[in-house]
Design an enzyme around this catalytic site. Structure first.
Site, PDB file in Angstrom:
ATOM      1  N   ASP A 154       0.766  -1.249   0.000  1.00  0.00           N
ATOM      2  CA  ASP A 154       0.000   0.000   0.000  1.00  0.00           C
ATOM      3  C   ASP A 154       0.801   1.305   0.000  1.00  0.00           C
ATOM      4  O   ASP A 154       1.710   1.459   0.816  1.00  0.00           O
ATOM      5  CB  ASP A 154      -0.855   0.079   1.270  1.00  0.00           C
ATOM      6  CG  ASP A 154      -1.571  -1.202   1.597  1.00  0.00           C
ATOM      7  OD1 ASP A 154      -1.465  -2.164   0.832  1.00  0.00           O
ATOM      8  OD2 ASP A 154      -2.237  -1.246   2.653  1.00  0.00           O
ATOM      9  N   GLU A 315     -10.527  -2.361   4.012  1.00  0.00           N
ATOM     10  CA  GLU A 315      -9.202  -1.841   4.379  1.00  0.00           C
ATOM     11  C   GLU A 315      -9.003  -0.450   3.768  1.00  0.00           C
ATOM     12  O   GLU A 315      -9.726  -0.042   2.874  1.00  0.00           O
ATOM     13  CB  GLU A 315      -8.105  -2.780   3.846  1.00  0.00           C
ATOM     14  CG  GLU A 315      -8.183  -4.190   4.418  1.00  0.00           C
ATOM     15  CD  GLU A 315      -7.083  -5.121   3.917  1.00  0.00           C
ATOM     16  OE1 GLU A 315      -6.569  -5.902   4.722  1.00  0.00           O
ATOM     17  OE2 GLU A 315      -6.754  -5.077   2.719  1.00  0.00           O
TER      18      GLU A 315
HETATM   19  C1  FRU Z   1      -3.836  -3.721   2.670  1.00  0.00           C
HETATM   20  C2  FRU Z   1      -3.245  -4.109   4.010  1.00  0.00           C
HETATM   21  C3  FRU Z   1      -3.643  -3.110   5.077  1.00  0.00           C
HETATM   22  C4  FRU Z   1      -2.550  -3.265   6.084  1.00  0.00           C
HETATM   23  C5  FRU Z   1      -1.351  -3.496   5.209  1.00  0.00           C
HETATM   24  C6  FRU Z   1      -0.307  -4.382   5.803  1.00  0.00           C
HETATM   25  O1  FRU Z   1      -3.136  -4.195   1.576  1.00  0.00           O
HETATM   26  O2  FRU Z   1      -3.652  -5.406   4.353  1.00  0.00           O
HETATM   27  O3  FRU Z   1      -4.932  -3.296   5.592  1.00  0.00           O
HETATM   28  O4  FRU Z   1      -2.403  -2.148   6.904  1.00  0.00           O
HETATM   29  O5  FRU Z   1      -1.830  -4.074   4.011  1.00  0.00           O
HETATM   30  O6  FRU Z   1       0.849  -4.404   5.030  1.00  0.00           O
END
Ligand code: FRU
Length: 570
Positions: A154, A315
């Site tokens: 992300d 998310e």
């Molecule tokens: C989304 C996610 C988020 C989390 C991060 C962990 O891709 O699962 O929810 O904070 O990646 O790397």
């Protein structure tokens, strides 16, 4: 004599195979079936750790001269073959200790065989003052943001300040698969060319540093992110040097819960209520908070029950106002972004959003609960969030160009994953519904180079269409990407089943189809070494898909339209 010769040969080999800048580490202390220690020599800046991706993670605790743990990390240490090395910094301003000891625990069945002593890693761990980040990957994009090395997911904490765009990202500095979550950092003056910056926020005893966001407050940059330890909690860190370094707040965590999926905070200043708001993804809903000081948060409301898609965990939220300008009048609506995994229209990860109103406490969706709206109809568009404080009232977003179904398996090694090109969001109406429009940010126009007859590994293809159209990109190996715009059905489709290497995951070969909400007049297709992003020039359709051709597509066939190709030299 024979013994001496052999000894000399071994010494020669050692001298020849170890460059002057690199020195081999001394022997480990083998302590048991899955346990070893390695005392580090001081002097060089890095310890280069050899990685073999198919192995399981070894847990490494870095202990200082007082036997205190100063760092812990998980690395897939090489057992019988080295895929690549990753650098562990052992000499810098932060490392104060006179001596360092690595306490290493191996996992996995192979390691229970007691063969730890013979693992290749012991021969291949090296000291060095440098780490070579020159590109070694033919799939590394020419004009998309990527980390210099290691794994990225992300985009995090993006903001604009004093002419600079800042991009943090979920980063593993110790391997090209998801692990050791840290905030990596890059910055740019034009949204296109990114400079790699030192790590911004590293894990601590509250946990790994998961996704989060930054706001600007006067001269300060405030980051709020998820600390992922035994439980997920929210933490805060403040930067007084424009996002270069962050100091963690002494009162962390600032927000806790007993819900397991409790993460990805996104705060923003809400001028309407003269207070801070924050959205947080909690299980399958979004919680909305308010605050006067960014530290103490009051829950105001929850959104999501019964609305949109619920086939996965919600998310990475974002909440902001957009202006609809239909030429005659302007109106404002609020948009709630809600990334979801799995549950995407073609499996795995995707970005859904809701349009409605927000009064500083409660988000009200204006559509019927069953309506699901997707921001991009490709398979590789996830964790989309926007830059805070972008100039000219713009809402610029980036998406992580991958999908959790296969992100860890895509055929690159030195680095894994890229971000999408920057896109500007707006609103448009179709029938009774209001949708978010997505167009490539205007900065992308500056990348248009010389006009060429055939596609190259990095180019923008503009196709003017009159009615339905077929577009085929292909190479001499017979690999191809087939696109079809169906004017009657009002759909656009992209088929990557024969696009090149599709073998690394059953979920990769596929055709993706998007609604076009009316007629398309012009398509803009951005080709880079491992991606194709296609947009309706007016913003009503976006589709982002990865491709891994064995050589670049260098021919194009267009039926029902006329193409102009601009080389992107970057
Ligand atoms: C989304 C996610 C988020 C989390 C991060 C962990 O891709 O699962 O929810 O904070 O990646 O790397």
């Amino acid at each position: 004599m024979k013994k001496l010769m052999t000894l000399m040969a071994v010494l020669m080999l050692t001298v020849l195979s170890t460059s002057p800048a690199q020195a081999q580490a001394q022997s480990p202390m083998i302590l048991g079936e899955n346990h070893a220690m390695l005392r580090l020599e001081q002097g060089k800046r890095y310890l280069l750790l050899p990685v073999q991706e198919k192995e399981e993670n070894a847990h490494i605790a870095v202990l200082d001269e007082r036997n205190e743990m100063v760092k812990r990390l998980n690395v897939r240490l090489a057992v019988d073959k080295v895929d690549y090395w990753v650098p562990l910094e052992i000499k810098n301003e932060k490392v104060k200790s006179k001596s360092l000891l690595l306490d290493i625990t191996f996992h996995g069945d192979r390691r229970k065989t007691g063969a730890v002593k013979g693992f290749v890693c012991w021969r291949e761990i090296k000291y060095s003052d440098t780490f070579d980040t020159r590109n070694r990957e033919r799939f590394r994009p020419m004009y998309h943001h990527t980390p210099l090395y290691g794994w990225m997911n992300d985009p995090n904490g993006m903001f604009y300040k004093d002419g600079v765009w800042h991009l943090y990202y979920q980063y593993n500095p110790y391997g090209s698969m998801w692990e050791n979550m840290t905030w990596g950092h890059s910055s740019s003056r034009d949204l296109i060319h990114w400079d790699a910056q030192p790590l911004a926020i590293e894990s601590d005893w509250l946990g790994a540093i998961f996704s989060g966001s930054c706001v600007t407050r006067g001269d300060e940059v405030v980051a709020i992110y998820t600390s992922a330890g035994h439980h997920q909690t929210q933490s805060m860190a403040v930067s007084r040097d424009n996002g270069q370094t962050f100091e963690k707040y002494s009162g962390n965590p600032i927000l806790t819960s007993d819900v397991p999926d409790f993460r990805d905070p996104n705060p923003f200043w809400n001028e309407d209520i003269k207070a801070w708001n924050m959205v947080l993804a909690v299980g399958q809903e979004m919680r909305i908070y308010s605050s006067k000081d960014l530290k103490e948060w009051k829950e105001e409301s929850r959104f999501g029950l019964g609305y949109g898609n619920h086939d996965g965990v919600w998310e990475c939220p974002d909440l902001f106002k957009l202006t609809m300008d239909n030429g005659k009048s302007k109106s404002e609506k609020w948009v709630l972004i809600c990334n979801i995994n799995p549950g995407g229209p073609f499996g795995g990860s995707a970005t859904q959003y809701f349009v409605g109103d927000f009064d500083g406490r409660k988000f009200t969706c204006e559509s019927m609960p069953k309506v699901t709206k997707w921001m991009d109809y490709g398979k590789d568009h996830y964790a989309t969030v926007s830059f805070y404080n972008a100039p000219d009232n713009r809402r610029v977003v980036l998406a992580w160009m991958s999908n959790w179904q296969y992100a860890n398996q895509v055929p690159t090694k030195q680095f894994r994953s890229a971000n999408s090109i920057p896109r500007d969001l707006g609103l448009f109406k179709h029938g009774e519904e209001t949708y978010v429009s997505v167009v490539p940010s205007k900065e992308m126009l500056a990348l248009r180079g010389q006009k060429v007859k055939q596609p190259t590994e990095a180019c923008e293809i503009v196709v003017d269409v009159k009615g339905s159209a077929d577009i085929v990109l292909a190479n001499a190996k017979g690999e191809q990407v087939v696109m079809h715009y169906d004017a009657q059905q009002q759909t656009f489709a992209m088929d990557r089943t024969k696009s090149g290497d599709v073998s690394f995951s059953e979920a990769f070969p596929c055709e993706t189809t998007a609604p076009t909400y009316g007629a398309i007049r012009q398509l803009r297709i951005f080709v880079d070494r491992c991606s194709i992003e296609t947009f309706d020039a007016e913003g009503k359709m976006a589709m982002t898909n990865l491709v891994f051709p064995s050589e670049p597509y260098n021919t194009i066939k267009v039926k029902g339209g006329k193409s102009t190709i601009y080389k992107i030299d970057n």
